[in-house]
Design a protein around this motif. Structure first.
Motif, PDB file in Angstrom:
ATOM      1  N   GLY A 131       0.834  -1.205   0.000  1.00  0.00           N
ATOM      2  CA  GLY A 131       0.000   0.000   0.000  1.00  0.00           C
ATOM      3  C   GLY A 131       0.864   1.249   0.000  1.00  0.00           C
ATOM      4  N   GLY A 132       0.519   2.192  -0.852  1.00  0.00           N
ATOM      5  CA  GLY A 132       1.258   3.452  -0.909  1.00  0.00           C
ATOM      6  C   GLY A 132       2.373   3.453  -1.933  1.00  0.00           C
ATOM      7  N   MET A 133       2.669   2.286  -2.504  1.00  0.00           N
ATOM      8  CA  MET A 133       3.801   2.185  -3.445  1.00  0.00           C
ATOM      9  C   MET A 133       3.396   2.360  -4.916  1.00  0.00           C
ATOM     10  N   GLU A 134       2.088   2.514  -5.152  1.00  0.00           N
ATOM     11  CA  GLU A 134       1.614   2.555  -6.550  1.00  0.00           C
ATOM     12  C   GLU A 134       2.341   3.625  -7.370  1.00  0.00           C
ATOM     13  N   SER A 135       2.610   4.767  -6.733  1.00  0.00           N
ATOM     14  CA  SER A 135       3.227   5.857  -7.507  1.00  0.00           C
ATOM     15  C   SER A 135       4.739   5.630  -7.689  1.00  0.00           C
ATOM     16  N   ALA A 136       5.315   4.716  -6.889  1.00  0.00           N
ATOM     17  CA  ALA A 136       6.755   4.424  -7.049  1.00  0.00           C
ATOM     18  C   ALA A 136       6.990   3.402  -8.154  1.00  0.00           C
ATOM     19  N   SER A 137       5.925   2.738  -8.574  1.00  0.00           N
ATOM     20  CA  SER A 137       6.063   1.720  -9.624  1.00  0.00           C
ATOM     21  C   SER A 137       6.462   2.356 -10.941  1.00  0.00           C
ATOM     22  N   ALA A 138       7.127   1.564 -11.772  1.00  0.00           N
ATOM     23  CA  ALA A 138       7.463   2.042 -13.113  1.00  0.00           C
ATOM     24  C   ALA A 138       6.216   2.038 -14.000  1.00  0.00           C
ATOM     25  N   LEU A 139       5.107   1.501 -13.485  1.00  0.00           N
ATOM     26  CA  LEU A 139       3.870   1.414 -14.266  1.00  0.00           C
ATOM     27  C   LEU A 139       2.897   2.495 -13.817  1.00  0.00           C
ATOM     28  N   LYS A 140       1.817   2.653 -14.571  1.00  0.00           N
ATOM     29  CA  LYS A 140       0.769   3.598 -14.159  1.00  0.00           C
ATOM     30  C   LYS A 140       0.124   3.067 -12.881  1.00  0.00           C
ATOM     31  N   LEU A 199      13.289 -11.954 -15.289  1.00  0.00           N
ATOM     32  CA  LEU A 199      11.912 -11.475 -15.097  1.00  0.00           C
ATOM     33  C   LEU A 199      11.671 -10.982 -13.672  1.00  0.00           C
ATOM     34  N   SER A 200      12.406 -11.543 -12.694  1.00  0.00           N
ATOM     35  CA  SER A 200      12.152 -11.081 -11.319  1.00  0.00           C
ATOM     36  C   SER A 200      12.727  -9.688 -11.080  1.00  0.00           C
ATOM     37  N   ASP A 201      13.863  -9.358 -11.692  1.00  0.00           N
ATOM     38  CA  ASP A 201      14.338  -7.972 -11.581  1.00  0.00           C
ATOM     39  C   ASP A 201      13.330  -7.030 -12.242  1.00  0.00           C
ATOM     40  N   SER A 209      10.378  -6.447 -10.075  1.00  0.00           N
ATOM     41  CA  SER A 209      10.648  -5.583  -8.917  1.00  0.00           C
ATOM     42  C   SER A 209      10.321  -4.126  -9.229  1.00  0.00           C
ATOM     43  N   MET A 210      10.590  -3.698 -10.452  1.00  0.00           N
ATOM     44  CA  MET A 210      10.299  -2.306 -10.797  1.00  0.00           C
ATOM     45  C   MET A 210       8.807  -2.065 -10.981  1.00  0.00           C
ATOM     46  N   CYS A 211       8.067  -3.151 -11.216  1.00  0.00           N
ATOM     47  CA  CYS A 211       6.605  -2.998 -11.315  1.00  0.00           C
ATOM     48  C   CYS A 211       6.017  -2.688  -9.938  1.00  0.00           C
ATOM     49  N   VAL A 212       6.667  -3.179  -8.870  1.00  0.00           N
ATOM     50  CA  VAL A 212       6.130  -2.902  -7.531  1.00  0.00           C
ATOM     51  C   VAL A 212       6.915  -1.803  -6.812  1.00  0.00           C
ATOM     52  N   GLY A 213       7.855  -1.170  -7.479  1.00  0.00           N
ATOM     53  CA  GLY A 213       8.493   0.008  -6.883  1.00  0.00           C
ATOM     54  C   GLY A 213      10.000  -0.003  -6.899  1.00  0.00           C
ATOM     55  N   PHE A 239      14.741 -26.597   5.307  1.00  0.00           N
ATOM     56  CA  PHE A 239      15.988 -25.832   5.236  1.00  0.00           C
ATOM     57  C   PHE A 239      15.918 -24.896   4.027  1.00  0.00           C
ATOM     58  N   GLY A 240      16.423 -23.690   4.181  1.00  0.00           N
ATOM     59  CA  GLY A 240      16.397 -22.771   3.040  1.00  0.00           C
ATOM     60  C   GLY A 240      17.431 -21.671   3.158  1.00  0.00           C
ATOM     61  N   LEU A 241      17.657 -21.018   2.030  1.00  0.00           N
ATOM     62  CA  LEU A 241      18.546 -19.848   1.975  1.00  0.00           C
ATOM     63  C   LEU A 241      17.669 -18.661   1.582  1.00  0.00           C
ATOM     64  N   TYR A 242      17.836 -17.562   2.296  1.00  0.00           N
ATOM     65  CA  TYR A 242      16.952 -16.407   2.131  1.00  0.00           C
ATOM     66  C   TYR A 242      17.795 -15.186   1.810  1.00  0.00           C
ATOM     67  N   GLU A 243      17.431 -14.524   0.719  1.00  0.00           N
ATOM     68  CA  GLU A 243      18.246 -13.379   0.289  1.00  0.00           C
ATOM     69  C   GLU A 243      17.395 -12.411  -0.521  1.00  0.00           C
ATOM     70  N   PRO A 244      17.786 -11.143  -0.510  1.00  0.00           N
ATOM     71  CA  PRO A 244      17.129 -10.199  -1.418  1.00  0.00           C
ATOM     72  C   PRO A 244      17.427 -10.635  -2.848  1.00  0.00           C
ATOM     73  N   ILE A 245      16.593 -10.228  -3.817  1.00  0.00           N
ATOM     74  CA  ILE A 245      16.903 -10.642  -5.188  1.00  0.00           C
ATOM     75  C   ILE A 245      18.016  -9.793  -5.790  1.00  0.00           C
TER      76      ILE A 245
END
Ligand SMILES: NC(=O)C1=CN([C@@H]2O[C@H](COP(=O)(O)OP(=O)(O)OC[C@H]3O[C@@H](n4cnc5c(N)ncnc54)[C@H](O)[C@@H]3O)[C@@H](O)[C@H]2O)C=CC1
Ligand SMILES: CC(C)CC(=O)C(=O)O
Ligand SMILES: [Mg+2]
Length: 351
Positions: A106-115, A243-245, A248-252, A272-278
Motif C-alpha cells: 500500500g502506498g507504493m503505486e506511484s513508485a512503480s514504473a507502471l501507471k 523477469l524477477s528484476d 521488482s520495478m513494477c512494484v516500486g 531448510f532454506g537460503l533467504y536473500e534479497p533478489i
C-alpha cells in the motif's frame, strides 16, 4: 534455532545488519552463526565459498544471505569469482526452488514504473528453477579453427529437474488463486520444448489449476502491460532471474523483493532454506548507507515462515514493513531520503 548469516560484499553487510536487528528483536531463541562468502571470503581465505562456510551452512536450520559481487575480482577465473559463493551454495545444498514474490505494498503505486492503476493489481509469485539451465551447464572458451575466441554455455534440463519445479509451481498456485503460467522459449529451444511438455504432463495431477504458457519475450511485455493477469509464474533459472528484476520495478524497487531458495532437506524446525534479497551487491551505492534493507528484512520474514515455522512472527515483520512504507519512510530508491539504518529503525519501531 540456528541461523547462518552470510552477509557477503557491497551492500550485503549493510542490509543484512538491519535484517539481523529485526530477528534479534523478536522473542525467539535464535542463535546466529556467521560465515564468510564472496569477495570478502576470497580476500580472507582465497576462496569465495570456503569449507568453514559450508560447514556452518550444514549446521544451521536456515541461511540469511546478503549479496556477493565485487568488481575488484571481475577478472578472476570464474570459479573464484564472488558470485560462485551463491551459485555454489544453491547447488551444494540442493536448493532448486527459488520463490520470488512481487506484491504491491500500500502506498507504493506511484513508485512503480507502471501507471498506478495498473500497478495496484500486482500480487504475483515467480517460481524460478535454481539448480540447472545455462548457469550450470558445460561452459568454456576455445579457439575456432580460424583462431577466433569462442565462448559457450550449454543450456540443459532433464525431465526430473523440470517436474520437481513444476510441482512447486502447481502447489503454490493451488494455495493462491489457482493460476499457473509457465514461461519458456519453446518456439526456439529444445530445453523449453521439454519444459513445456513436462509442465503439461505434471498439470494432469492438478485439474484444479489453470495452466497457461507464454514465450519469455511476450511474458516480459505482458509483465509491464498487465501484471495483474499473473498469479504464479514458473520458469527456468535464466528467465526467472531476468523477469524477477523486471517485476521488482513494477512494484516500486529492487530493494523490496525478497527470495526463498528451498530444497528437500527438512530440519527439526521446518524446511531448510537460503533467504536473500533478489538484488546483488550494488557496488554503485555500497558503503553510502543508502541501500534499501527491506528486501533483506522481508527475506528474514520468509526465513521465519518456511524454515522455522514461525508464521506469526513472519506476519508481524511483514506488517511492520508494510507500515513503514505506508508511513512514507522511504529510501532513495523509492524517492525518499531515509538511510539504511533509519529504515531499519522504522521497522523496529513498528514491530
Ligand atoms: N545473489 C547475489 O548475490 C547477486 C549478486 N549479483 C552481483 O552483484 C554485483 C552487482 O550487480 P548489478 O548488476 O549491479 O545488480 P544489483 O542488483 O547489485 O544492482 C542493480 C541496481 O539496483 C540498485 N540496487 C540494488 N539493490 C538495492 C537496494 N537494496 N537499495 C537500493 N538500490 C539497490 C543498485 O544500486 C544498482 O543501481 C555483480 O557482481 C553481480 O554479479 C547480482 C545479483 C544477485
Ligand atoms: C549472482 C547471480 C548469478 C545470481 C542472480 O542474479 C540472482 O540469483 O538473482
Ligand atoms: Mg538476479
Amino acid at each position: 534455532m540456528k541461523i547462518a548469516v552470510f552477509a557477503g560484499d557491497g551492500i550485503g553487510p549493510e542490509v543484512t545488519e538491519q535484517a539481523v536487528r529485526v530477528l534479534q528483536h523478536l522473542p525467539l531463541p535464535l542463535s546466529l552463526l556467521v560465515g564468510d562468502v564472496g569477495g570478502y571470503a576470497y580476500q580472507r581465505h582465497g576462496h569465495p565459498l570456503p569449507e568453514e562456510t559450508l560447514a556452518c551452512a550444514a549446521e544451521a536450520d536456515a541461511i540469511l544471505f546478503g549479496a556477493v559481487g565485487d568488481p575488484r575480482y571481475d577478472q578472476l577465473d570464474r570459479h573464484l569469482r564472488p558470485e560462485q559463493a551463491v551459485l555454489g551454495l544453491r547447488k551444494a545444498l540442493g536448493l532448486f526452488a527459488n520463490l520470488r514474490p512481487a506484491k504491491m505494498f500500500g502506498g507504493m503505486e506511484s513508485a512503480s514504473a507502471l501507471k498506478p492503476a495498473i500497478a495496484g493489481a500486482i500480487d504475483l509469485l515467480i517460481v524460478r528453477e535454481l539448480n540447472g539451465d545455462i548457469y550450470f551447464g558445460k561452459k568454456g572458451t576455445e579457439r575456432t579453427a580460424s583462431g577466433l575466441r569462442r565462448g559457450y554455455d550449454v543450456m540443459s534440463y532433464d525431465e526430473s529437474e523440470v517436474r520437481r519445479i513444476a510441482i512447486i509451481g502447481f502447489e503454490a498456485a493451488r494455495k493462491r488463486q489457482g493460476r499457473l503460467c509457465s514461461i519458456d522459449k519453446a518456439n526456439v529451444l529444445e530445453t523449453s520444448q521439454l519444459w513445456r511438455d513436462v509442465v503439461i504432463e505434471t498439470g494432469q495431477d492438478y485439474p484444479d489449476v489453470t495452466l497457461s504458457h507464454l514465450y519469455v519475450d511476450n511474458a516480459a511485455m505482458q509483465l509491464v502491460r498487465d501484471p495483474g493477469q499473473f498469479d504464479v509464474i514458473v520458469t527456468g533459472n535464466l528467465f526467472g532471474d531476468i523477469l524477477s528484476d523486471q517485476a521488482s520495478m513494477c512494484v516500486g524497487s529492487i530493494g523490496l523483493l525478497a527470495s526463498a531458495s528451498l530444497g528437500e532437506r527438512a530440519t527439526e524446525h521446518g524446511t531448510f532454506g537460503l533467504y536473500e534479497p533478489i538484488h546483488g551487491s550494488a557496488p554503485d551505492i555500497a558503503g553510502m548507507g543508502i541501500a534499501n534493507p527491506l528486501a533483506a528484512i522481508l527475506s528474514a520474514a520468509d526465513l521465519l515462515r518456511h524454515s522455522l515455522r514461525q508464521a506469526a512472527a513472519a506476519d508481524q515483520v511483514e506488517r511492520a514493513v508494510a507500515a513503514t512504507l505506508r508511513d512514507g519512510v522511504l529510501g532513495r530508491d523509492l524517492g525518499g531520503d531515509a538511510s539504511t539504518s533509519q529504515i531499519g529503525d522504522a521497522v523496529l519501531e513498528r514491530l
